[in-house]
Design an enzyme around this catalytic site. Structure first.
Site, PDB file in Angstrom:
ATOM      1  N   GLY A  13     -12.915  14.624  -2.055  1.00 39.03           N
ATOM      2  CA  GLY A  13     -12.646  14.861  -0.306  1.00 39.03           C
ATOM      3  C   GLY A  13     -13.821  15.002   0.155  1.00 39.03           C
ATOM      4  CG  LEU A  14     -13.812  17.514   5.027  1.00 44.94           C
ATOM      5  CD1 LEU A  14     -15.520  17.077   5.248  1.00 44.94           C
ATOM      6  CD2 LEU A  14     -13.032  16.791   6.103  1.00 44.94           C
ATOM      7  CG  HIS A  15     -15.981  18.903  -1.811  1.00 44.17           C
ATOM      8  ND1 HIS A  15     -17.648  19.402  -1.326  1.00 44.17           N
ATOM      9  CD2 HIS A  15     -16.064  17.182  -1.505  1.00 44.17           C
ATOM     10  CE1 HIS A  15     -17.421  18.043  -2.376  1.00 44.17           C
ATOM     11  NE2 HIS A  15     -17.115  16.798  -1.993  1.00 44.17           N
ATOM     12  N   GLY A  16     -17.087  21.832   0.986  1.00 42.71           N
ATOM     13  CA  GLY A  16     -18.185  21.784   1.452  1.00 42.71           C
ATOM     14  C   GLY A  16     -19.270  21.770   1.295  1.00 42.71           C
TER      15      GLY A  16
END
Length: 156
Positions: A13-16
């Site tokens: 998903g949306l991570h660093g």
């Protein structure tokens, strides 16, 4: 016509890594996370927003993405984040214009075969990639923007 600047498959998903690496690399100003589960889960959205940093974020189901992306403002430079090649195929069949898909992370699980350090696929994944490629969509494996893209054709 929406200004889709980047599309990435990443099961995490949306991570660093997405926000710090791929976001700036893409030139986007909006990350659209198109995923049915995340679109209906405020907890997952809150975690993703914490990782998004400077980027505006939206969380849409695949169906909503298909239905509304064509109304996007031209000033929006859209990075579409999805979790599977099946989601990508559904978007394309729904007339979302994707020309290239960055394949980041698809985890190894029972029934999947590892084809690259960060990409494991089953027959359904391979069928989706084959169909996307047959539609003229370039699919490349690339963990980080600094890595050399590897064409999925070499693995399927």
């Amino acid at each position: 016509m929406p200004n889709i600047v980047y599309t990435r498959i990443d099961e995490r998903g949306l991570h660093g890594q997405v926000a710090v690496g791929h976001g700036p690399h893409s030139g986007c100003n909006l990350i659209l996370f198109a995923n049915d589960d995340v679109a209906n889960d405020p907890a997952q959205q809150a975690l993703a927003k914490m990782s998004a940093g400077e980027f505006d974020t939206r969380f849409f189901t695949i169906e909503k993405t298909i239905n509304v992306i064509h109304r996007a403002n031209d000033k929006q430079k859209i990075f579409i984040l999805i979790r599977s090649p099946q989601d990508a195929l559904a978007l394309v069949k729904g007339n979302v214009l994707l020309s290239k898909i960055n394949v980041g992370n698809m985890h190894y699980k029972e029934g999947k075969k590892q084809i690259h350090d960060t990409v494991s696929v089953d027959e359904n994944d391979l069928a989706a990639f084959r169909e996307l490629i047959s539609m003229g969509i370039e699919c490349t494996i690339q963990r980080n923007p600094s890595d050399t893209p590897i064409n999925m054709v070499d693995y399927i």
